[in-house]
Design an enzyme around this catalytic site. Sequence first.
Site, PDB file in Angstrom:
ATOM      1  N   ALA A   1      -2.000   6.381   1.476  1.00 15.43           N
ATOM      2  CA  ALA A   1      -2.620   5.858   2.692  1.00 15.43           C
ATOM      3  C   ALA A   1      -2.793   6.820   3.667  1.00 15.43           C
ATOM      4  O   ALA A   1      -3.920   6.986   4.420  1.00 15.43           O
ATOM      5  CB  ALA A   1      -1.800   4.734   3.274  1.00 15.43           C
TER       6      ALA A   1
ATOM      7  N   ILE B   1       1.003  -1.133  -0.078  1.00 11.06           N
ATOM      8  CA  ILE B   1      -0.001   0.042   0.004  1.00 11.06           C
ATOM      9  C   ILE B   1       0.895   1.420  -0.173  1.00 11.06           C
ATOM     10  O   ILE B   1       1.850   1.362   0.857  1.00 11.06           O
ATOM     11  CB  ILE B   1      -0.655  -0.077   1.261  1.00 11.06           C
ATOM     12  CG1 ILE B   1      -2.025  -1.112   1.226  1.00 11.06           C
ATOM     13  CG2 ILE B   1      -1.440   1.384   1.425  1.00 11.06           C
ATOM     14  CD1 ILE B   1      -2.749  -1.313   2.349  1.00 11.06           C
ATOM     15  N   CYS B   2       0.665   2.159  -0.931  1.00 14.06           N
ATOM     16  CA  CYS B   2       1.476   3.590  -0.815  1.00 14.06           C
ATOM     17  C   CYS B   2       1.226   4.071   0.174  1.00 14.06           C
ATOM     18  O   CYS B   2       0.173   4.562   0.409  1.00 14.06           O
ATOM     19  CB  CYS B   2       1.112   4.181  -2.037  1.00 14.06           C
ATOM     20  SG  CYS B   2       1.877   5.663  -2.215  1.00 14.06           S
ATOM     21  N   VAL B   3       2.347   4.540   0.775  1.00 15.39           N
ATOM     22  CA  VAL B   3       2.202   5.209   2.381  1.00 15.39           C
ATOM     23  C   VAL B   3       1.528   6.746   1.865  1.00 15.39           C
ATOM     24  O   VAL B   3       0.987   6.939   2.676  1.00 15.39           O
ATOM     25  CB  VAL B   3       3.492   5.553   2.977  1.00 15.39           C
ATOM     26  CG1 VAL B   3       4.540   6.328   1.968  1.00 15.39           C
ATOM     27  CG2 VAL B   3       3.499   6.081   4.277  1.00 15.39           C
TER      28      VAL B   3
END
Lengths: 101, 101, 138, 138, 130, 130
Positions: free
Chosen positions: F82, F77-79
């Site tokens: 997110a 998941i892209c930080v």
Amino acid sequence: MSMLHTVNKSPFNSDGLSSCLQCALAGSSVLLIEDGVYAARRGTQYEALVQEALKDKKIYALQPDLEARGVKSNLIDGIELVDYAGFVDLTTDHDSVQAWL
Amino acid sequence: MSMLHTVNKSPFNSDGLSSCLQCALAGSSVLLIEDGVYAARRGTQYEALVQEALKDKKIYALQPDLEARGVKSNLIDGIELVDYAGFVDLTTDHDSVQAWL
Amino acid sequence: MSDEQVTKKFLYVNRKAPYGTIYALESLEVVLIGAAFEQDVSLAFIGDGVYQLTKGQDTKGIGVKNFSPTYRALGEYDIQKIYVEKESLEARGLTLDDLQHLVYEDEDDDWAEKDAIKLVSAKELGEIMEQQDVVLSF
Amino acid sequence: MSDEQVTKKFLYVNRKAPYGTIYALESLEVVLIGAAFEQDVSLAFIGDGVYQLTKGQDTKGIGVKNFSPTYRALGEYDIQKIYVEKESLEARGLTLDDLQHLVYEDEDDDWAEKDAIKLVSAKELGEIMEQQDVVLSF
Amino acid sequence: MEFGILVNEGPYQHQAADSAYLFAKAALEKGHKIYRIFFYHDGVNNGTRLTTPPQDDRNIVERWSQLAEEHDIDMVICVAAAQRRGIVDPEEMKRNGKDADNIAPGFRISGLGQLIEAGIKADRLVVFGD
Amino acid sequence: MEFGILVNEGPYQHQAADSAYLFAKAALEKGHKIYRIFFYHDGVNNGTRLTTPPQDDRNIVERWSQLAEEHDIDMVICVAAAQRRGIVDPEEMKRNGKDADNIAPGFRISGLGQLIEAGIKADRLVVFGD
């Protein structure tokens, strides 16, 4: 009075504007917001559609959305600009509001 | 080999299909998925566009998406149907994949 | 007239194809809940929204729930006005025969079964829209 | 050739207008991060994507961050190939003069400042697309 | 006048949440009232307190919470849509056997009837979506 | 072959998450490998464990977790995406001063470099979005 229609999508990626203009009655109003404001520009493929609608409908565009997108100049004559306060006034000046999502 | 293009939007609400077909080279392939499969039907406003593309490109449609939407019959001749396994094969049979979102 | 008796004209406008996005399904959920409020309800299907009503939807291959049978239950919720825009159907090469047959029982006519779907032109639909108090778009 | 030296051709395809959705901004964030990987990078602006590059964007009235100045920084990230589709510009009544002037310094030509934007036809863009290894669409 | 507002999209991905907020603020500044703001579809994602947007960007969730507090606005998240998408208040947490909740201050989770009621009670219902 | 998969939309609202899942499953059944599945934009919402979809519907989040476990797939998941949308793991919770996390089993939060790396390392990158 009558109805206020809002259109929030680019005419290139939605049939919302054309569908709205087909249904909307003479004397009603259309407010372009968000990516819908691109239809307010002169020179697009959809200018004729908008010019035709202006003959019997009021067309507005939300100025903050035009400015954000760098397209506030070179607009089709007859389109009126409103800010958010003007948007609110349009909703109260009309009997009902329909969003063409 | 060449490129596999995927188109996932209805041609009525996106210029993805027409833009894709303008760019895609002869010999490349286009796979219609999700709401993109409506373009595979005969009798839509976009049939001529698809017919023209079929002259020098392969066009596929994802059968599970056609079935879900109740539009698996009455398709344009020359469009080939694939399931998800066929979708996977198309991606490996081509050099690269481009999604027209 | 007490507050509880206010009846407004509600129009649900459906302009999106089913399954590609969730709007069609969640719009239907509003219609079913809304039916309990005894307002004057109409549904309009315009643009890709007409695809919501196609016959023979089979979603096994995409692993998503097939909600199209629910449209046939609308009659039991006393929803009698389902407007389908003619121009939208035609642009998609569809006719009424491609759509599900939706009916309701007319209590003012000895419970005769009647067609719920009314094919209307854009201009006729525009007239109907103007009469609404509340328009919910999905 | 060691694993670290693999160079692939990456194309970022931008087909959405800015601000109406977040794709333009988050695509730009990928491009900036991706620049550190020293791949062969190209950007394409097609359809409503050409609107991302317009001059004079002013987002104060919508309370959203104006990210258009970031496009001018792409040259510093050594991004030299920014393709704008001619047909898309024309359909929108725009010319290159309506877009920001994006440049890079060419290290093979004594660091001369050169135009990063290349106006290409759909067919030319199609040829460029065919040469790519990885196409990221937003 | 009294407004009902429907928000169909989550924060950041689409402009709908921004447009709805600026419309609500403008309406309040003109002396109108807001009967209810209803969050449906991905709109329910406006109500998570777990976001940390970049420092130089607007904080959409906090902005809603503040607006609701200052003007005592009823902000309702659709329960069915919230269950699909993982927006949870302490009660939903217990009911669905979850180990955390994420609802932001000022929001409450309730049924779709609240949207219909907003349509009935408000003078105008304005819809923001994609 | 080895695939990279990019998912740009959240669960339920758009079909992208379903299409990506069915594609991944079909690829694995054909004996291919999946190098990584990267969740970007609203795609990060695929990674919350707080969803409770209707009993008669598919559980998109759980399906991802199971697929990852069975086939040892790296799901990232892209930080940045997110943080905007409120998807939080225990480390992000601490770092951003949040009082809960909501990440589902099998997902991890990391940077955009992981997407570029997937493009470099995988034989094909396939994108699902709106």
